[in-house]
Design a protein around this motif. Structure first.
Motif, PDB file in Angstrom:
ATOM      1  N   VAL A   1       3.224  -9.401  -1.312  1.00 43.69           N
ATOM      2  CA  VAL A   1       1.965 -10.008  -0.868  1.00 43.69           C
ATOM      3  C   VAL A   1       0.775  -9.258  -1.481  1.00 43.69           C
ATOM      4  O   VAL A   1      -0.164  -9.862  -2.004  1.00 43.69           O
ATOM      5  CB  VAL A   1       1.871  -9.996   0.674  1.00 43.69           C
ATOM      6  CG1 VAL A   1       0.466 -10.375   1.132  1.00 43.69           C
ATOM      7  CG2 VAL A   1       2.900 -10.944   1.279  1.00 43.69           C
ATOM      8  N   ALA A   2       0.847  -7.927  -1.439  1.00 40.94           N
ATOM      9  CA  ALA A   2      -0.276  -7.132  -1.940  1.00 40.94           C
ATOM     10  C   ALA A   2      -0.432  -7.285  -3.452  1.00 40.94           C
ATOM     11  O   ALA A   2      -1.544  -7.389  -3.963  1.00 40.94           O
ATOM     12  CB  ALA A   2      -0.089  -5.664  -1.571  1.00 40.94           C
ATOM     13  N   ARG A   3       0.695  -7.306  -4.159  1.00 40.01           N
ATOM     14  CA  ARG A   3       0.616  -7.453  -5.623  1.00 40.01           C
ATOM     15  C   ARG A   3       0.406  -8.909  -6.016  1.00 40.01           C
ATOM     16  O   ARG A   3      -0.477  -9.232  -6.791  1.00 40.01           O
ATOM     17  CB  ARG A   3       1.918  -6.958  -6.283  1.00 40.01           C
ATOM     18  CG  ARG A   3       2.066  -5.459  -6.349  1.00 40.01           C
ATOM     19  CD  ARG A   3       3.278  -5.094  -7.228  1.00 40.01           C
ATOM     20  NE  ARG A   3       3.569  -3.669  -7.190  1.00 40.01           N
ATOM     21  CZ  ARG A   3       2.992  -2.761  -7.994  1.00 40.01           C
ATOM     22  NH1 ARG A   3       2.110  -3.137  -8.905  1.00 40.01           N
ATOM     23  NH2 ARG A   3       3.305  -1.490  -7.886  1.00 40.01           N
ATOM     24  N   GLY A   4       1.259  -9.786  -5.485  1.00 38.15           N
ATOM     25  CA  GLY A   4       1.323 -11.152  -5.974  1.00 38.15           C
ATOM     26  C   GLY A   4       0.280 -12.075  -5.378  1.00 38.15           C
ATOM     27  O   GLY A   4      -0.173 -13.009  -6.033  1.00 38.15           O
ATOM     28  N   ARG A   5      -0.095 -11.844  -4.105  1.00 37.44           N
ATOM     29  CA  ARG A   5      -1.083 -12.733  -3.515  1.00 37.44           C
ATOM     30  C   ARG A   5      -2.476 -12.133  -3.618  1.00 37.44           C
ATOM     31  O   ARG A   5      -3.478 -12.814  -3.381  1.00 37.44           O
ATOM     32  CB  ARG A   5      -0.728 -13.020  -2.048  1.00 37.44           C
ATOM     33  CG  ARG A   5      -1.408 -14.279  -1.553  1.00 37.44           C
ATOM     34  CD  ARG A   5      -1.022 -14.690  -0.146  1.00 37.44           C
ATOM     35  NE  ARG A   5      -1.603 -16.011   0.117  1.00 37.44           N
ATOM     36  CZ  ARG A   5      -1.585 -16.629   1.273  1.00 37.44           C
ATOM     37  NH1 ARG A   5      -1.006 -16.064   2.315  1.00 37.44           N
ATOM     38  NH2 ARG A   5      -2.148 -17.816   1.408  1.00 37.44           N
ATOM     39  N   GLY A   6      -2.528 -10.837  -3.924  1.00 36.79           N
ATOM     40  CA  GLY A   6      -3.826 -10.203  -4.167  1.00 36.79           C
ATOM     41  C   GLY A   6      -4.661 -10.022  -2.916  1.00 36.79           C
ATOM     42  O   GLY A   6      -5.880  -9.923  -2.991  1.00 36.79           O
ATOM     43  N   LEU A   7      -4.021  -9.968  -1.744  1.00 32.21           N
ATOM     44  CA  LEU A   7      -4.810  -9.789  -0.512  1.00 32.21           C
ATOM     45  C   LEU A   7      -5.081  -8.318  -0.253  1.00 32.21           C
ATOM     46  O   LEU A   7      -4.301  -7.447  -0.615  1.00 32.21           O
ATOM     47  CB  LEU A   7      -4.041 -10.355   0.686  1.00 32.21           C
ATOM     48  CG  LEU A   7      -3.760 -11.852   0.705  1.00 32.21           C
ATOM     49  CD1 LEU A   7      -2.998 -12.211   1.981  1.00 32.21           C
ATOM     50  CD2 LEU A   7      -5.055 -12.649   0.616  1.00 32.21           C
TER      51      LEU A   7
ATOM     52  N   ALA B   1      -0.551   1.353  -0.887  1.00 31.31           N
ATOM     53  CA  ALA B   1      -1.149   1.365   0.450  1.00 31.31           C
ATOM     54  C   ALA B   1      -0.337   0.522   1.422  1.00 31.31           C
ATOM     55  O   ALA B   1      -0.067   0.927   2.558  1.00 31.31           O
ATOM     56  CB  ALA B   1      -2.592   0.858   0.386  1.00 31.31           C
ATOM     57  N   VAL B   2       0.082  -0.649   0.958  1.00 35.33           N
ATOM     58  CA  VAL B   2       0.770  -1.551   1.870  1.00 35.33           C
ATOM     59  C   VAL B   2       2.186  -1.052   2.172  1.00 35.33           C
ATOM     60  O   VAL B   2       2.708  -1.267   3.266  1.00 35.33           O
ATOM     61  CB  VAL B   2       0.754  -2.989   1.309  1.00 35.33           C
ATOM     62  CG1 VAL B   2       1.900  -3.241   0.356  1.00 35.33           C
ATOM     63  CG2 VAL B   2       0.740  -4.008   2.425  1.00 35.33           C
TER      64      VAL B   2
END
Lengths: 464, 517
Positions: free
Chosen positions: B359-365, A407-408
């Motif tokens: 960020v999406a994978r590692g920080r889980g936001l 998604a990102v």
């Protein structure tokens, strides 16, 4: 008419409702959505009028649309409003000039073109209401709501609905019960080509899924019928969030606050950007291919999860289709604990629905955003119970990581997002031999041509 | 690269050598053997690229990554693709970061030093000339004086420091940590080359990992490969080797490869397998070759590559400049270490999609917090490490039951941090966070990450313990050689590509000297 322009949504309420009926649904739509909420004669702000026949009400609406709507528009009708909507769609398909631009229709627990299936007993009871004391009328309004919902309403929505019912012009109330609901338009409506989304509440006694299937659906060559679990007749009040997502999906709403502004378009077009880079960027602004391995329910669940991960208010218009078309593109690896991407995603979307059903007795898309976030938070923590024939907790955790990444990537790579964050990297050099690059570089070194962030909150860093 | 006028060999001719793979392991060998007058053919699974077509776009750059699916298993499953596996003429050097420290002499003897890990069966002092030769050839920019090695001096001045480098330097100064400009295989001045086109100076575009469009970065297709072609080598793109044929004595006689849907057989006197630490053991396991030691696929390693990110009031515009322009080697043996080995620290710039995915994978936001954080892109900067990983019996590559489109089983890589990696990671999290606090960062977070593919065909001193000897020659098959990161018996803290190039030159010397024949 340009299909890429955002459409106007035109909303027609139920017997006893008003333009107010839709405010909860609209709260869940992208903030930029243009909405025309109508008070039918005898209801809401128009309660001074006596009401009238189906065609009289339809004529009023057609006049309003002709005065105020330009370009593409989408018609949403609930119950009584749905019957009026079919009459308006008929006129639009016959070529009424004021109605050109109708692209989609959405009918909620609709009263069909044929006489409404209503027992004479309840018709007689309702016909007798609102003639006594204020207390009696209040009790009758509450009973009307209670008879038409599956569970309970949000207290403020309940209070507003009661107020709407009590201000209804009694002549309009009686006109619908005595004649409007009995009028037979079935032959005049015939078959409509406007793509229709027909929504039924599973707990709706008279106008539930069976009535919609037999009395409403046959009027449409292109339709989808969706039944919302744990929902009665008052869908916009009972399920505003789920309804908003269904509307968004069916009406193909673009999010016009995420178009690329003129200055960033000019940067993309400039000779600082290479032909290959420009082509890659502009390709992302086109509608993505509809290719998708998912069934309808999985697709709706997918859209709902995307809306939680990338909020609709910032999502590029084609984000969901881009993700559906690209998530399984080869990337060199996958978690060995998951099956191949297409299978894993289908199973994960089904698992979400099973979990939602198990816990809240409804589909994932019908959950409130807060409930959906609760489920996703548990997923990310690997804290869910396994259901048979689906992905287990650790698999769902890995899948949700892959999902966020997919998604990102689609979000961040879109030129609208690059414009939003003020990204200058695309423009280090074009096709010529001399590529300017960046000189000098360092802290707070920004060249005059570089785009500035236009996101509302950036920057917010502190320190140094 | 331009292959229009290269010398071509008939498949029926027995060439002196076939080299499988054109990355850091294969390209220097190809140039050395061709220059010595041998008939050599390189088979490259990927296509030939025109660097001018590389986009300033991370999604559209995906063609230079090895995207055939690999299965990542274990407690710390490793991502492949964009992270650490390339394809095309030039191999992974098309997308490598060009950060090229030499391995520290202590890292070659880790077992002797600590009782853990594995020693290399070669002498680091005798290896230095190969480092110097590779650095001089590809053009490495760096400091005139290298703080951790007084004998070393880089000929090209350093590339420009970007914002993350300035922030890291400021913080390390206040903490008493020594820093200097990173050794980078990116030329800071126009660079003239023998038998290859001159290369212009870096323009600070920041897209090293998406393919250098101007050739400032030393990928093989702008350095060793044009020199190899000039000396008479042939490079065949889009050729995927799947079979190796041998005679009754066990010597290789030919390789068979798939090109545009058809199989071709190239007869040859020797084979150099240089396909990387995943495809090299995969091919050997697929064919059941060169594995009397049982070591093929064993001891898979990946560097501990923890990162810390923070937000700054000043604009960092982290896509600008050579991404890793500052280094410290102070943590190669930290005084307070509770682990074997050590790590390098580098400053980190980054392009936006890569950062957002981390960020999406590692920080889980996700949701609004994700969007709000991504909006800070122009104000973030990172610091990261490259650290030792011990060989372990639990970490290995095997073949899954799934097959690819030419019928080869897909590789499955089992990788879990052991206690040493966990301890090193915790140490690095503390140090990186401290550096970023001293730099004035807010909203600091650290991310677990591993990098590079290492091990699976280790070199050893005998056929019982190694797949190849110190020169890269197979113990089992006399005319098979391996030269890539698979032969590493230990990971060492340094990023591997420069060491692979130097090994490639050393293997070429051994072959040309008539090693073991």
């Amino acid at each position: 008419m340009n299909d890429a322009d955002p459409p106007t949504l035109v909303f027609l309420h139920f017997l006893g409702g008003s333009s107010n009926t839709w405010r909860y649904t609209i709260d869940h739509l992208p903030p930029s959505t243009r909405c025309l909420v109508i008070d039918l004669p005898g209801f809401g702000a128009a309660s001074a009028l006596p009401g009238g026949s189906v065609s009289a009400m339809a004529d009023e609406v057609i006049a309003t649309i002709g005065r105020t709507v330009r370009g593409r528009w989408v018609l949403v009708g609930h119950s009584m409003g749905a019957k009026i909507a079919t009459v308006i769609a008929r006129a639009a398909e016959h070529g009424a000039e004021a109605l050109s631009g109708l692209s989609h229709i959405i009918l909620l627990a609709g009263s069909p073109p044929a006489p409404e299936p209503m027992s004479e007993e309840s018709r007689a009871e309702m016909r007798g209401w609102f003639q006594g004391s204020a207390d009696e009328s209040m009790a009758q309004a509450r009973r009307y709501i209670a008879n038409n919902i599956a569970d309970s309403l949000d207290p403020s929505a309940h209070q507003a609905a009661v107020a709407d019912i009590l201000r209804t012009n009694r002549a309009a109330w009686v006109a619908w019960l005595d004649s409007g609901s009995r009028e037979n338009w079935a032959a005049r409506i015939g078959t409509l080509r406007t793509p229709a989304l027909i929504i039924a509440g599973a707990a709706d006694a008279d106008l539930g899924a069976e009535a919609q299937r037999t009395l409403m659906a046959p009027h449409f060559t292109h339709h989808r019928l969706i039944t919302l679990a744990a929902t009665g007749h008052l869908i916009p009040l009972e399920q505003p969030a789920a309804l908003a997502r269904l509307i968004e999906d069916h009406a193909d709403l673009p999010h016009n606050n995420n178009t690329i502004d003129a200055s960033y378009r000019a940067l993309i077009a400039s000779d600082r950007v290479s032909t290959h880079t420009r082509a890659a960027l502009l390709a992302r602004t086109l509608p993505a291919a509809e290719a998708s391995p998912f069934n309808d329910q999985q697709t709706r669940t997918l859209h709902a999860v995307i809306a939680r991960v990338i909020p609709p208010a910032v999502a590029p218009p084609n984000l969901a289709t881009t993700i559906a078309a690209s998530f399984a593109a080869p990337r060199g690896w996958r978690f060995a604990a998951l099956p191949p991407d297409t299978e894993a995603w289908s199973m994960a979307l089904d698992t979400l629905n099973h979990r939602a059903n198990h816990r809240w007795n409804t589909m994932f898309i019908a959950l409130s955003p807060a409930q959906q976030d609760t489920m996703l938070t548990e997923l990310a923590a690997g804290d869910t119970n396994a259901a048979p024939a689906s992905l287990d907790a650790s698999q769902m955790r890995l899948w949700f990581e892959d999902f966020r990444a997919a998604a990102v990537r689609a979000y961040m790579a879109h030129p609208a997002t690059l414009a939003r964050i003020g990204y200058s990297g695309i423009a280090y050099g074009g096709d010529g031999d001399h590529k300017p690059g960046f000189h000098p570089i360092g802290l707070d070194v920004v060249e005059p041509w570089e785009p500035k962030p236009r996101a509302p909150h950036a920057p917010a860093g502190q320190g140094a | 690269m331009n292959l229009d006028t290269m010398r071509r060999h008939a498949t029926g001719d027995t060439v002196d050598a076939v080299i499988i793979g054109t990355g850091a392991g294969g390209a220097p060998l190809l140039a050395a053997l061709a220059t010595a007058g041998l008939k050599v053919v390189a088979l490259e699974a990927g296509r030939n690229w025109e660097p001018e077509t590389f986009p300033a776009d991370e999604i559209a750059a995906a063609g230079i990554y090895w995207r055939d699916e690999r299965l990542s298993a274990g407690d710390t499953p490793q991502p492949f693709g964009a992270n650490n596996s390339g394809t095309g003429v030039g191999g992974s050097t098309l997308h490598w970061g060009a950060f090229c420290p030499r391995a520290d002499p202590r890292d070659w003897r880790l077992r002797t030093e600590t009782g853990q890990g594995q020693d290399w069966p070669l002498d680091p002092a005798s290896f230095t000339p190969y480092y110097e030769q590779a650095e001089a050839y590809i053009g490495v920019s760096g400091p005139r004086a290298y703080p951790w090695d007084p004998s070393r001096s880089y000929r090209l001045p350093p590339v420009a420091r970007n914002a993350p480098a300035m922030l890291m330097q400021h913080a390390c100064d206040s903490l008493g940590i020594t820093t200097t400009d990173a050794p980078a295989a990116v030329v800071s001045h126009r660079f003239e080359q023998h038998n290859a086109l001159p290369r212009p100076a870096c323009i600070n575009c920041g897209y090293c990992h998406q393919g250098c469009r101007i050739g400032a970065k030393a990928s093989m297709d702008v350095t060793y490969l044009p020199a190899a072609v000039h000396a008479g080598a042939e490079i065949r793109p889009d050729c995927r080797v799947h079979t190796i044929e041998r005679d009754a004595t066990g010597k290789i006689t030919a390789v068979v490869y798939r090109h545009q849907g058809h199989d071709h057989r190239q007869r040859c006197a020797a084979v150099f397998l240089c396909a990387g630490a995943v495809e090299t053991p995969r091919l050997l396991l697929h064919l059941g070759l060169a594995n009397s030691s049982g070591q093929v696929g064993r001891n898979y390693m990946a560097h501990v590559a923890t990162q810390a990110w923070g937000s700054f009031t000043a604009q960092t515009r982290p896509h600008k400049g050579y991404p890793s322009s500052l280094i410290t080697e102070d943590m190669l043996r930290p005084a307070d270490a509770d682990f074997a080995g050590g790590y390098l620290i580098q400053s980190l710039g980054i392009v936006p999609v890569t950062w957002a995915e981390q960020v999406a994978r590692g920080r889980g936001l996700w949701g609004q917090p994700l969007i709000d954080y991504l909006d800070h892109y122009n104000h973030v900067a990172g610091v990261g490490i490259n650290g030792e990983c011990l060989p372990s019996a639990g970490n290995f590559l095997d073949l899954s039951d799934e097959t690819d489109d030419i019928g080869m089983r897909r590789p499955r890589i089992h990788f879990s941090y052991g206690e040493n990696e966990h301890r090193l990671e915790r140490h690095a999290q503390r140090v990186l966070t401290n550096i970023w606090q001293h730099a004035g960062a807010t909203d600091i977070w650290t991310m677990r990450r591993s990098a590079h593919t290492i091990g699976t065909c280790r070199m050893g001193s005998s056929a019982d313990t190694g797949v190849v000897d110190h020169a890269g020659n197979s113990f089992d098959i006399p005319n098979l050689w391996i030269c890539d990161n698979s032969v590493f018996p230990s990971a060492m803290a340094a990023n591997p590509a420069l060491t692979i190039m130097a090994l490639s030159l050393r293997t070429a010397d051994a072959f040309l000297r008539g090693h073991r024949t």
